[in-house]
Scaffold this motif. Structure first.
Motif, PDB file in Angstrom:
ATOM      1  N   LEU A 268     100.073-111.399  65.193  1.00  0.00           N
ATOM      2  CA  LEU A 268      98.677-111.609  64.880  1.00  0.00           C
ATOM      3  C   LEU A 268      98.592-112.799  63.935  1.00  0.00           C
ATOM      4  O   LEU A 268      99.245-112.823  62.893  1.00  0.00           O
ATOM      5  CB  LEU A 268      98.100-110.366  64.198  1.00  0.00           C
ATOM      6  CG  LEU A 268      96.674-110.550  63.684  1.00  0.00           C
ATOM      7  CD1 LEU A 268      95.688-110.100  64.735  1.00  0.00           C
ATOM      8  CD2 LEU A 268      96.454-109.783  62.395  1.00  0.00           C
TER       9      LEU A 268
ATOM     10  N   ALA B  88      83.424-113.127  57.354  1.00  0.00           N
ATOM     11  CA  ALA B  88      83.272-111.702  57.592  1.00  0.00           C
ATOM     12  C   ALA B  88      84.613-111.007  57.403  1.00  0.00           C
ATOM     13  O   ALA B  88      85.642-111.640  57.200  1.00  0.00           O
ATOM     14  CB  ALA B  88      82.743-111.473  59.009  1.00  0.00           C
ATOM     15  N   SER B  89      84.555-109.711  57.480  1.00  0.00           N
ATOM     16  CA  SER B  89      85.751-108.902  57.282  1.00  0.00           C
ATOM     17  C   SER B  89      86.841-109.301  58.272  1.00  0.00           C
ATOM     18  O   SER B  89      86.568-109.529  59.443  1.00  0.00           O
ATOM     19  CB  SER B  89      85.364-107.443  57.484  1.00  0.00           C
ATOM     20  OG  SER B  89      86.383-106.620  57.044  1.00  0.00           O
ATOM     21  N   GLY B  90      88.037-109.368  57.783  1.00  0.00           N
ATOM     22  CA  GLY B  90      89.165-109.651  58.665  1.00  0.00           C
ATOM     23  C   GLY B  90      89.319-111.109  59.011  1.00  0.00           C
ATOM     24  O   GLY B  90      90.130-111.455  59.864  1.00  0.00           O
ATOM     25  N   SER B  91      88.575-111.979  58.342  1.00  0.00           N
ATOM     26  CA  SER B  91      88.666-113.382  58.716  1.00  0.00           C
ATOM     27  C   SER B  91      89.880-114.058  58.085  1.00  0.00           C
ATOM     28  O   SER B  91      90.173-115.210  58.415  1.00  0.00           O
ATOM     29  CB  SER B  91      87.380-114.109  58.336  1.00  0.00           C
ATOM     30  OG  SER B  91      87.115-113.910  56.969  1.00  0.00           O
ATOM     31  N   GLY B  92      90.561-113.361  57.183  1.00  0.00           N
ATOM     32  CA  GLY B  92      91.793-113.927  56.632  1.00  0.00           C
ATOM     33  C   GLY B  92      91.666-114.398  55.203  1.00  0.00           C
ATOM     34  O   GLY B  92      92.589-115.015  54.674  1.00  0.00           O
ATOM     35  N   LYS B  93      90.567-114.071  54.565  1.00  0.00           N
ATOM     36  CA  LYS B  93      90.341-114.551  53.202  1.00  0.00           C
ATOM     37  C   LYS B  93      91.402-114.016  52.239  1.00  0.00           C
ATOM     38  O   LYS B  93      92.040-114.773  51.502  1.00  0.00           O
ATOM     39  CB  LYS B  93      88.948-114.100  52.715  1.00  0.00           C
ATOM     40  CG  LYS B  93      87.808-114.474  53.656  1.00  0.00           C
ATOM     41  CD  LYS B  93      86.470-114.073  53.084  1.00  0.00           C
ATOM     42  CE  LYS B  93      86.288-112.583  52.888  1.00  0.00           C
ATOM     43  NZ  LYS B  93      86.103-111.820  54.125  1.00  0.00           N
ATOM     44  N   SER B  94      91.561-112.685  52.271  1.00  0.00           N
ATOM     45  CA  SER B  94      92.510-112.091  51.337  1.00  0.00           C
ATOM     46  C   SER B  94      93.919-112.572  51.610  1.00  0.00           C
ATOM     47  O   SER B  94      94.727-112.722  50.694  1.00  0.00           O
ATOM     48  CB  SER B  94      92.478-110.567  51.446  1.00  0.00           C
ATOM     49  OG  SER B  94      91.222-110.094  51.083  1.00  0.00           O
TER      50      SER B  94
ATOM     51  N   PHE C  74     101.267-112.177  61.272  1.00  0.00           N
ATOM     52  CA  PHE C  74     101.767-110.828  61.005  1.00  0.00           C
ATOM     53  C   PHE C  74     102.368-110.286  62.288  1.00  0.00           C
ATOM     54  O   PHE C  74     101.825-110.524  63.373  1.00  0.00           O
ATOM     55  CB  PHE C  74     100.644-109.894  60.562  1.00  0.00           C
ATOM     56  CG  PHE C  74     100.175-110.160  59.159  1.00  0.00           C
ATOM     57  CD1 PHE C  74     101.007-109.880  58.086  1.00  0.00           C
ATOM     58  CD2 PHE C  74      98.915-110.690  58.911  1.00  0.00           C
ATOM     59  CE1 PHE C  74     100.582-110.117  56.794  1.00  0.00           C
ATOM     60  CE2 PHE C  74      98.494-110.926  57.619  1.00  0.00           C
ATOM     61  CZ  PHE C  74      99.325-110.649  56.558  1.00  0.00           C
TER      62      PHE C  74
ATOM     63  N   GLU D 121      87.092-111.241  46.010  1.00  0.00           N
ATOM     64  CA  GLU D 121      85.932-110.347  45.964  1.00  0.00           C
ATOM     65  C   GLU D 121      85.858-109.612  44.630  1.00  0.00           C
ATOM     66  O   GLU D 121      85.905-108.401  44.579  1.00  0.00           O
ATOM     67  CB  GLU D 121      86.002-109.331  47.109  1.00  0.00           C
ATOM     68  CG  GLU D 121      86.263-110.010  48.435  1.00  0.00           C
ATOM     69  CD  GLU D 121      85.675-109.243  49.597  1.00  0.00           C
ATOM     70  OE1 GLU D 121      84.771-108.441  49.374  1.00  0.00           O
ATOM     71  OE2 GLU D 121      86.137-109.480  50.725  1.00  0.00           O
TER      72      GLU D 121
ATOM     73  N   ALA E 169      96.761-114.362  61.269  1.00  0.00           N
ATOM     74  CA  ALA E 169      95.692-114.016  60.339  1.00  0.00           C
ATOM     75  C   ALA E 169      95.085-115.267  59.720  1.00  0.00           C
ATOM     76  O   ALA E 169      93.908-115.284  59.379  1.00  0.00           O
ATOM     77  CB  ALA E 169      96.228-113.092  59.245  1.00  0.00           C
TER      78      ALA E 169
HETATM   79  N1  LIG Z   1     100.110-106.708  55.886  1.00  0.00           N
HETATM   80  C1  LIG Z   1      99.468-106.949  57.033  1.00  0.00           C
HETATM   81  N2  LIG Z   1     100.059-106.609  58.197  1.00  0.00           N
HETATM   82  C2  LIG Z   1      99.410-106.852  59.361  1.00  0.00           C
HETATM   83  N3  LIG Z   1      98.201-107.386  59.462  1.00  0.00           N
HETATM   84  C3  LIG Z   1      97.564-107.738  58.334  1.00  0.00           C
HETATM   85  C4  LIG Z   1      98.156-107.521  57.073  1.00  0.00           C
HETATM   86  N4  LIG Z   1      97.302-107.949  56.134  1.00  0.00           N
HETATM   87  C5  LIG Z   1      96.221-108.395  56.793  1.00  0.00           C
HETATM   88  N5  LIG Z   1      96.356-108.280  58.119  1.00  0.00           N
HETATM   89  C6  LIG Z   1      95.404-108.701  59.163  1.00  0.00           C
HETATM   90  O1  LIG Z   1      95.071-110.019  58.935  1.00  0.00           O
HETATM   91  C7  LIG Z   1      93.705-110.248  59.188  1.00  0.00           C
HETATM   92  C8  LIG Z   1      93.055-110.884  57.965  1.00  0.00           C
HETATM   93  O2  LIG Z   1      93.021-109.945  56.926  1.00  0.00           O
HETATM   94  P1  LIG Z   1      92.428-110.211  55.483  1.00  0.00           P
HETATM   95  O3  LIG Z   1      92.684-109.045  54.639  1.00  0.00           O
HETATM   96  O4  LIG Z   1      92.937-111.509  55.014  1.00  0.00           O
HETATM   97  O5  LIG Z   1      90.878-110.323  55.776  1.00  0.00           O
HETATM   98  P2  LIG Z   1      89.681-110.495  54.748  1.00  0.00           P
HETATM   99  O6  LIG Z   1      88.993-111.717  55.176  1.00  0.00           O
HETATM  100  O7  LIG Z   1      90.157-110.432  53.382  1.00  0.00           O
HETATM  101  O8  LIG Z   1      88.785-109.251  55.081  1.00  0.00           O
HETATM  102  P3  LIG Z   1      87.933-108.313  54.099  1.00  0.00           P
HETATM  103  O9  LIG Z   1      86.660-109.034  53.893  1.00  0.00           O
HETATM  104  O10 LIG Z   1      87.745-107.088  54.880  1.00  0.00           O
HETATM  105  O11 LIG Z   1      88.722-108.133  52.872  1.00  0.00           O
HETATM  106  C9  LIG Z   1      93.092-108.929  59.547  1.00  0.00           C
HETATM  107  O12 LIG Z   1      92.943-108.850  60.935  1.00  0.00           O
HETATM  108  C10 LIG Z   1      94.107-107.919  59.049  1.00  0.00           C
HETATM  109  O13 LIG Z   1      94.084-106.828  59.902  1.00  0.00           O
END
Ligand SMILES: Nc1ncnc2c1ncn2[C@@H]1O[C@H](COP(=O)(O)OP(=O)(O)OP(=O)(O)O)[C@@H](O)[C@H]1O
Ligand SMILES: Nc1ncnc2c1ncn2[C@@H]1O[C@H](COP(=O)(O)OP(=O)(O)OP(=O)(O)O)[C@@H](O)[C@H]1O
Ligand SMILES: [Mg+2]
Ligand SMILES: [Mg+2]
Lengths: 329, 335, 307, 535, 300
Positions: E24, E45-51, E13, E175, E26
């Motif tokens: 960044l 954990a949160s922010g690990s890139g799953k979504s 990103f 989730e 991700a």
């Molecule tokens: N559209 C975007 N623009 C910039 N950064 C992004 C974007 N989408 C996600 N990120 C960053 O990418 C990283 C991974 O995000 P992601 O949503 O995949 O995490 P996650 O594992 O799903 O977390 P959660 O459990 O909180 O849902 C995070 O640091 C987030 O800040």
């Protein structure tokens, strides 16, 4: 810092757009500024000799052999030097002189009235929003009704009532012309006295909008979680209202304030017309009626720059009062 | 005409996501949703507002069928209201009521035209920009911001001066007013679209394979309807007021009859100085009443857009009811 | 109520002295005067002992927050306490009938004796005022005699307590991470050395790892400072691990109220069992939950509609 | 202040005048600048004063006598002695020569195209010589050339573009102070005729007719020229005030009449123009649009009042009929081949007899007039559509001839003689093809007979009325025949003034000057005559 | 039967703050295969890139590099226009993923129509009803309701029905239960499990709850800072975590059995270890360096 850089970039673009608009619009307008002068000459009696007309055309008309682009470039150059050219309707006065003479009046009257209305609206909005659901809320629609009344109509009715009939306020003008112009007490009090009614009408017709905006934001803010925290913290009510609710709720209004200045300046045209108030509004009207392109451009530009400047100021200030803007986006 | 602040400005600054997400709503609001949530809740304010607007609209629409030619000149000059001329006559013996009816129609027409055009423009720049994102968004939002800070009326004055007079009917004035009056709404719409765009149901629609235009029209637009309605209402008020202001300055739709031109003629005919209130007052009152009606409707729309406002309204009503109840109780115990 | 199940190390107030109550709630009823009215809290009685952690469990909408707010009288219209009493037993002796306090007394009471930590720290902190200002606000209001220097020191002290560097004081909430914000909230709750702290889902919005860190922090502070905690969450396993006693709420009523150990080992109320079953154990057997068991019951549509 | 602190309040000896100035004043006391705000007559003087309102002998101002040679090519003027500029320097023939030469050499000052050679005969005499007979130029030169001090103006590089912030003249008044909202003149104590009794004049700026009427009502101004509500009852409505109306502006429907020069539309047919003329109900127009302040008009455009003696007896109507003559109109139209079509509107060759009349938005009396006329003409089978324009567009259309009809009025020249009007509006020298700017023969009227008569008149002394009359007859009958400007009414110029505060105002019986506050130098003549009441 | 293969997936990103841009990462070189009839859990954990992985699979986000290929039962690669017939997604928030403006029927009918699975009003309605029955919702009662008239669990069922409507064989559930009430969680998970069994779906189950991941999936991938740090059969990963991060995660999950653990001293988390960039693969039983070997080795 990049936040500021971005902001300033935006203003530069806006300024350029205004300048360009300003350049083209008068050039598309019908009529000919020389006609205005000829009519003035004719009013003195007699027909105007074609030679005289030619002479004026030469004096006023830009060199028509220049291409539009060249004209545009030299226009930009002139504007940057603060040279707006010669006003036709006040020939041979320079536009800058004409504006310089009128601008302070508008700034003081409209500026003060707007500030008062803004402050008043915020204050009332805070109180009404804080006591949401009380009888005060039913007063809110009434104030917006005032904003729905045609401004000049309200002004004329008030003038007829308070000035012509009750003689509470002077009817016309910005000051007692018998007084010496200057920073003496007498003159200033006269100016204040003359400005009261116009300012009052501006305040009456604009306070409702601020009040409503503030009230709605207050209602929204009050249901925020941090308000609950503030209450749980055992803070005093007044402190919660001012420091937590009003401070946060006022942010959008403050952001909107500068933007509204554009509308406000527009309103001044009508105000000045109704109250024969000396200011740029009347000048603008006069310029339009007389095909006074240069004056039109000058005033439009001054207004735009003033509004842009105010916006810039508020924007920069906003970064201070709302810390969130500084880092995000 | 100076500063009717778009009542929805409050919304644009709220960080995306606060007003959205049903999770943020108080539980009671959850019960309303879908299309029904787009309808304002009934309240006396809304009732009065609708009443005023409908009455005036009917007045302007069918009134002309019952009154004579507003231009007929009579030798009677300025006469106060009487049985024959319910609102008296103008300086040239024209029937004020007939003029009022036609002028109302003219003003409504302008208001409507501007409302539609300005809303369409703001939707175009706000929604499309907000949805498309990227360069288009940057450009659109820069453009609307520039339009917003450039003061409107001077621009209107200058532009309307540029329109040839024989075409300066209501249409042109409407176009001019629309061009200078859409920017604020576009900004609000953009902010709202940005927040909707990130919503999961928009993503879901895309995953389902919907085309972008369909996502905008079917998934996003309906949820913007209250906002659009509120902006439409607001731009109608603003248009009618601005047209009146322009006419007052002699720059209005000079060849068509509106409430503004009517006031202009009244003003030029010294209606105030002659104390001919029946000539000067009605147009102003009609504008004020119409604007007031629309403003009241807007209150209800505001409550849809920002459900927290609705809570405040409910609270008042319930409090009043509770007050009445306790009163009843105390009275009955006293008896 | 016996407390011999809870680990002794958990409470300094423990030992051989009998537990001493700090907050008693008797037959509390809270009604939302909506149409139709919602009876959100029904005849709730609870006793919070000095220094203990009382868990309040139950699914969304069962009235946990309403109960917590009513205790501190933070509930707003249309909520109304229709009957019952809330008594605070002060450390220096003397009981306060919280529901009878007048506005000014109530204001002085809040935070000084009983503080709260809310769910979303981002929204619970005012986004446009610096952390320091929000901390000092409490001190200027409740400790008017304090000098500027003292105030600053106290703020730094509580921040250090919760493991936030005091220099972060000048930050604004959005400049802190979620965990840090929650720590700041806890620090703020500690400012006046309260006897009771109510925590309404303080960690639900957080990452599992961060959540863990904060819970440990809370336990550590409790051990050091000896305040009692009402911990609200719907995460029963968490409560079982954390708290001394647990109250399980269902539709406004407390259906089970016992030590954590008892609830874990011998849940009496079927609802408590359902709740326990909803959380498969990480290390326990698989299959017990899957495709059979308690959870399957809620497969039927409509039933899960608690509201 | 006692009287409400009004913007015009000026004490009992100050005369407050409102000239219709809309918006602030921009300082400019250059009498030759098109945008000067005052000066001619009051600060700077002409050689003689010509009363356009009445057939008076020219009154001496800086000149005492003048005479023409027989051919009208040489004009000799005797100057007043002992006159001083307000800076103390003496006034001499050199100043006159300087002024005349300056005007001749600066095209922007020389609006009437003066070409004469001026020489100083001695300190008190100047001689002006022309190439051709120029009797008619006399009033312009003698009455409208403002004599300026050579010792100051000679130093100015571009006199036409200087605003003369500190005007120095010989006139009865001098500038006391200037403010954008008002400026004040005060009596010149060293005026050669003795200091005027009127000590101070203050000109105020308001925002137009409405504010003028309001200020008058509030007693804040003493003299204004312009409409007020209920003009007939000024004395009753404004205690102490009087009104005077002088018919001078001949309101007419201008037509683009000359198809040869490119005019298009039914109005190029003289029968149509005359039918319009006969279809108008001037009594109603006067009542509805002009509050009965207008008066009769002659189709020969000599003023029925002032020029009574010059109205030709060969005209069909010495004055236009006040009542409509539908029969005549019908006969004219049908004679020209028009037939009544559906809806009662005449048609010819499939085209309707429909005309658009342009009028300036904001000129409400004219708008009312054309609206009323439209109703009247409808009855006569002529369709009139009213179109309001901004002054800009209107004057642009007028100049280029891009209109069918427009409402305007014909104006007079520097002396009380219709010659000037004829010369302005009916001479082929002042017209142009459609598309090019004509000024002011907007109707594009072109008639060799009229041109000849005008040429002949230029060579006959103004006083020799007997010799001039045959030419007037020719002109008047020719224009009645063609009717390029369809006469409507002679509009009155109404002024309201404070008769309680000052005496000596002109009356209908003693019209010693044209009583318009914006009339220069006419107003100075009135200032000289005014006395504070009670003195 | 569709198989989804994810290989070397990278997502960067661009973060903009003012005029400055930063990158960044991700998701870093993630690879796995979803096969019919199996559930893969993605935890972290949160922010690990799953979504982000999920969104890339759903084609809501373009991968910076790497490949996502769907292969149908005949072994043919699924080309773009048909991709969404095969791969669908269930979102986290049942409230936000259904448009409050539209009825339940609309939500399910649209994908049916878009993917040519039905024609005409009646047929569509019938198919919608069938789908609703499949997710255990009474079609007649629910069809014309709007999302706000349903409970969270019911809404999530509708969302699942919508995902199934195009006939998808690969379902990514991001989730799907974390926003639900505790009592409806297992219902939805069980439903997913049932459908997976019945239709032989390939499911990617994303969660941060290790316990459900263990019980509802066959294999588990653990993600940290965009990397997969551990992979393997569910029980192996949870009960015998090898990577320090997984150990940390497992320790953080509340477990009543380990009461008292909180008060005692635990190893401080977040200390950088030399294994941070390595993946422990339980299938292979060894550490893998994806940067060196690529995800092919790991995904096998
Ligand atoms: N559209 C975007 N623009 C910039 N950064 C992004 C974007 N989408 C996600 N990120 C960053 O990418 C990283 C991974 O995000 P992601 O949503 O995949 O995490 P996650 O594992 O799903 O977390 P959660 O459990 O909180 O849902 C995070 O640091 C987030 O800040
Ligand atoms: N302002 C209100 N008006 C009407 N009813 C309300 C209001 N606030 C809460 N309720 C109702 O009261 C009941 C209890 O709500 P409460 O917020 O106490 O639940 P909770 O246990 O805290 O739930 P959660 O876990 O979601 O926070 C719910 O049924 C809710 O619908
Ligand atoms: Mg809660
Ligand atoms: Mg996620």
């Amino acid at each position: 810092m990049t936040y500021f850089a971005r902001k300033i970039g935006f203003y530069l673009v806006a300024l350029w757009a205004a300048l360009t608009l300003n350049f083209f619009i008068p050039r598309m307008m019908p009529g000919n500024p020389v006609d205005t002068l000829m009519a003035k000459l004719q009013q003195r009696g007699g027909t105007v000799d074609p030679a005289a007309r030619k002479a004026y055309e030469l004096l006023l008309g830009a060199d028509r052999s220049e291409s539009l682009f060249q004209q545009y470039v030299s226009y930009l150059g002139n504007v940057l030097r603060g040279d707006f050219g010669v006003s036709v309707s006040a020939y041979p006065a320079r536009v800058s002189e004409v504006i310089g003479q009128s601008l302070p009046w508008t700034i003081v009257l409209v500026g003060m009235a707007t500030l008062i209305s803004f402050a008043l609206g915020l204050l009332l909005g805070t109180v009404v929003g804080w006591r949401r659901g009380s009888w005060l809320d039913s007063v809110v629609p009434a104030t917006t009704v005032l904003a729905a009344v045609p401004y000049f109509w309200l002004a004329l009715v008030l003038a007829a009532l308070l000035s012509s009939t009750l003689h509470w306020f002077p009817l016309l003008g910005g000051y007692d012309v018998a007084l010496q112009l200057g920073w003496n007490r007498e003159f200033i009090s006269s100016a204040v006295y003359h400005g009261t009614l116009p300012a009052l009408t501006i305040v009456i017709s604009s306070v409702g909008g601020w009040l409503l905006g503030m009230r709605n934001m207050m209602v929204s803010t009050i249901s925020e979680d941090y308000m609950l925290t503030a209450r749980a913290k055992g803070l005093r009510n007044r402190r919660i209202m001012v420091r937590y609710a009003a401070r946060n709720a006022a942010l959008p209004s403050i952001a909107g304030f500068a933007t509204s200045l554009g509308f406000v300046v527009s309103g001044s045209v009508v105000t000045e017309q109704v109250f024969s108030y000396p200011g740029v509004g009347t000048r603008l009207l006069q310029a339009v009626q007389n095909n006074d392109y240069a004056l039109m451009q000058g005033i439009f530009l001054v207004i735009t720059v003033a509004v842009l400047g105010a916006n810039l100021l508020v924007d920069l200030l906003y970064g201070v009062i709302d810390p969130r803007t500084r880092t995000s986006h | 005409m100076t500063s009717v602040i778009p009542p929805d400005r409050a919304l644009e600054e709220s960080p995306p996501g606060t007003g959205d997400g049903t999770a943020a709503l108080p539980p009671t609001a959850r019960r309303r949703g879908g299309r029904r949530a787009l309808l304002p809740t009934w309240s006396p304010k809304l009732g009065i507002g609708l009443g005023l607007v409908v009455a005036i609209a009917l007045f302007g629409l069918i009134g002309p069928l019952f009154t004579g030619d507003p231009d007929t000149i009579r030798n009677i000059g300025l006469t106060p209201p009487s049985g024959e001329h319910l609102l008296g006559t103008t300086q040239t013996g024209q029937d004020v009521l007939a003029q009022l009816v036609h002028a109302t129609r003219g003003s409504l027409q302008i208001g409507l035209l501007v409302g539609v055009m300005a809303t369409a423009l703001s939707a175009l720049f706000g929604i499309i920009g907000g949805y498309a994102g990227g360069f288009a968004d940057e450009a659109f939002s820069l453009f609307s911001n520039v339009m917003l800070v450039i003061p409107g009326l001077p621009l209107v004055i200058v532009i309307s001066g540029f329109v040839p007079a024989d075409q300066r009917g209501s249409w042109t004035i409407a176009v001019v007013l629309a061009i200078t009056g859409w920017a604020a709404a576009a900004r609000v719409l953009r902010a709202q679209t940005l927040s909707l765009r990130g919503r999961d149901y928009v993503a879901a629609a895309r995953v389902a394979g919907e085309k972008p235009w369909r996502v905008i029209c079917v998934e996003i637009l309906p949820n913007l309807l209250p906002l659009l309605a509120s902006q439409f209402v607001f731009s109608v008020i603003a248009a009618i007021l601005n047209e009146a202001g322009l006419s007052f300055l002699g720059l209005g739709a000079s060849n068509s009859s509106t409430l503004g031109t009517m006031l202009y003629f009244a003003q030029n005919g010294f209606a105030l100085q002659r104390e001919a209130w029946w000539w000067f007052a009605p147009p102003g009152v009609v504008i004020a009443a119409f604007g007031c009606g629309l403003a009241l409707i807007n209150f209800s729309l505001d409550e849809i857009i920002n459900p927290r406002l609705r809570e405040a309204g409910r609270r008042r009503r319930a409090a009043a009811k509770a007050g009445r109840d306790t009163e009843r109780v105390t009275r009955s115990t006293a008896a | 109520m016996t407390n011999d199940i809870a680990p002794a190390a958990a409470r300094p107030a423990a030992g051989n002295t009998p537990p001493e109550a700090v907050l008693t709630v008797r037959d509390l009823n809270v009604v939302y005067r909506t149409d139709p009215p919602v009876h959100a809290v029904k005849d709730v009685s609870l006793t919070l002992n000095r220094g203990e952690i009382l868990g309040l469990a139950g699914e969304s909408g069962c009235g946990k927050s309403t109960l917590a707010y009513a205790v501190n009288r933070l509930h707003e219209w249309p909520a109304e306490v229709t009957s019952g009493s809330v008594t605070f037993h002060d450390r220096d002796g003397g009981d306060l009938d919280l529901l009878a306090l007048r506005d000014e007394e109530l204001r002085r009471f809040r935070w000084a004796k009983l503080s709260m930590v809310f769910q979303g720290a981002m929204s619970a902190l005012n986004p446009v005022i610096s952390v320091r200002a929000q901390l000092e606000d409490v001190l200027t209001t409740h400790r008017p005699g304090m000098s500027r220097q003292e105030r600053r020191e106290r703020c730094a002290e509580v921040l250090r307590l919760v493991g936030v560097e005091p220099r972060r004081m000048h930050s604004f909430p959005h400049e802190l991470s979620g965990g840090m914000r929650q720590r700041v909230m806890i620090a703020m709750a500690l400012l006046l050395d309260p006897q009771v702290m109510i925590m309404d889902e303080p960690t639900t919005a957080l990452d599992v790892l961060v959540q863990r860190g904060i819970l440990r922090e809370i336990l550590r502070l409790r051990d050091r400072l000896g305040f009692a905690v009402v911990f609200i969450t719907h995460d029963l396993p968490l409560l079982l691990e954390l708290s001394d006693r647990i109250a399980v709420m269902l539709r406004g009523e407390i259906v089970e109220y016992d030590t954590a150990e008892t609830i874990h080992r011998r849940p009496r109320h079927p609802y408590t069992r359902t709740l326990l079953d909803s959380f498969p154990s990480l290390t326990g057997d698989r299959g017990a939950f899957l495709r059979t068991g308690a959870a399957a019951r809620s497969d039927a549509p409509g039933e899960e509609d608690a509201r | 202040t006692a009287d409400g602190g009004g913007s015009g309040a000026g004490g009992s000896t100050t005369l407050v005048a409102y000239t219709g100035q809309s918006g602030d004043y921009q300082i400019n006391f250059n009498p030759y600048s098109p945008t000067m705000i005052d000066g001619p007559g009051s600060i700077y003087e002409p050689l003689f004063f010509y009363n356009v309102a009445r057939k008076d002998e020219p009154k001496p101002r800086l000149g005492t006598e003048f005479s023409w040679n027989d051919k009208g090519t040489e004009l000799t003027v005797t100057l007043r002695q002992g006159v001083k500029w307000t800076d103390g320097r003496p006034f001499t023939a050199d100043d006159v020569v300087f002024t005349f030469d300056m005007v001749r050499d600066n095209p922007t000052m020389n609006s009437t195209g003066f070409t004469g050679k001026t020489t100083a005969v001695d300190d008190t005499h100047v001689k002006i010589t022309f190439d051709k007979p120029s009797f008619s130029e006399g009033p312009q030169i003698l009455g409208k050339f403002w004599i300026v001090p050579k010792h100051l103006w000679a130093k100015i590089g571009k006199p036409a573009e200087d605003v003369m912030k500190n005007p120095v003249g010989t006139g009865p008044f001098k500038l006391a102070e200037f403010k954008p909202q008002a400026f004040t003149l005060e009596a010149n104590p060293d005026y050669y005729d003795g200091a005027p009794a009127l000590k101070k004049i203050r000109y105020v700026a308001l925002s137009g007719n409405q504010s003028g009427a309001d200020a008058l009502k509030a007693g804040q101004i003493d003299w204004q020229t312009g409409p007020v509500p209920d003009i007939k009852n000024v004395e009753k409505n404004y205690p102490g005030y009087r009104a005077i109306t002088v018919p001078m502006n001949q309101a007419a429907l201008f037509t683009c009449s000359n198809a040869d020069l490119g005019c298009k539309g039914p109005q190029t047919d003289p029968a149509v123009r005359k039918a319009v003329y006969y279809a108008m109900d001037r009594t109603q127009l006067n009542a509805l649009a002009f509050e009965n302040t207008a008066s009769e008009i002659s189709p020969g455009f000599a003023l029925p009042g002032r020029d009574k003696a010059l109205v030709s007896d060969r005209l069909k109507d010495p004055v236009a009929p006040m009542q409509p003559q539908p029969g005549t109109a019908r006969r004219l139209l049908e004679g020209a081949g028009w037939t009544k079509g559906s809806g009662g509107i005449y048609t010819k060759g499939g085209r309707q007899l429909a005309l658009t009349v342009k009028v300036v938005a904001g000129w409400t009396d004219y708008i009312t007039a054309v609206n009323t006329a439209a109703e009247q003409l409808k009855k006569a089978g002529i369709k009139l559509t009213v179109q309001q324009l901004s002054w800009n567009e209107w004057s642009d259309a007028r100049g280029r001839g891009q209109y069918e009809l427009l409402m305007d009025s014909l104006y007079q020249g520097p002396a009380p003689d219709p010659y000037y009007l004829y010369n302005y509006f009916f001479s082929s020298r002042t017209t142009a093809p459609v598309g090019r700017t004509a000024n002011p023969n907007f109707a594009r009227f072109k008639d060799p007979k009229v041109d000849e008569a005008l040429a002949a008149l230029a060579g006959i002394a103004m006083e020799d009325t007997a010799a001039r009359q045959p030419y007037y007859d020719t002109i008047q009958t020719r224009i009645e025949e063609s009717m390029p400007y369809i006469p409507m009414l002679t509009g009155g110029t109404t002024s309201e003034f404070n008769a309680r505060k000052f005496t000596g105002w002109p009356t209908q019986d003693n019209l010693y000057a044209f009583p318009a506050v914006w009339g220069r130098p006419d107003n100075s003549q009135i200032y000289l005559n005014l006395k504070p009441a009670g003195e | 039967m569709t198989t989804l293969e994810v290989r070397d997936l990278v997502k960067d990103f661009t973060l903009r703050s003012g005029l400055r841009r930063s990158r960044l990462r991700a998701v870093h070189r993630v690879g796995f295969t979803l096969v019919p009839g199996r559930t893969v859990a993605l935890v972290g954990a949160s922010g690990s890139g799953k979504s982000t992985v999920a969104r890339m699979i759903a084609r809501l986000e373009k991968p910076t590099s790497g490949a996502i290929t769907a292969v149908d039962s005949a072994g043919r690669r699924v080309e773009d226009p048909r991709y969404r017939d095969h791969v669908q997604m269930v979102f986290q928030d049942p409230f936000a993923s259904l448009n409050p403006f539209h009825s339940v029927e609309h939500h399910i009918a649209r994908p049916l129509l878009l993917h040519g699975r039905s024609r005409g009003r009646d047929e569509t309605r019938e198919r919608v009803a069938q789908l609703l029955e499949r997710v255990s919702l009474p079609a007649a009662a629910v069809m014309d309701r709007r999302p706000h008239e349903l409970s969270g669990g019911q809404r999530q069922r509708v969302a699942i029905a919508r995902a199934l409507a195009p006939g998808a064989q690969v379902v990514v559930a991001d989730e799907p239960v974390s926003m639900l009430d505790v009592s409806s969680r297992l219902g939805v998970l069980n439903l997913l499990a049932r459908l997976q069994r019945e239709d032989d779906l390939a499911v990617l189950y994303i969660t941060h709850d290790l316990a459900t991941a263990r019980h509802f999936s066959d294999d588990i991938l653990v993600m940290n800072r965009g990397r997969v740090v551990e992979r393997g059969p569910a029980d192996d990963v949870i009960l015998g975590p090898r990577h320090p991060y997984t150990q940390l995660l497992a320790a953080a999950a509340p477990d009543p059995e380990l009461r008292g653990r909180l008060g005692s001293a635990e190893p401080e988390p977040e200390t950088a270890s030399d294994r941070d960039h390595l993946t422990y693969d339980h299938f292979a039983g060894r550490w893998i360096d994806v940067d060196a070997e690529g995800t092919d080795a790991a995904a096998a």
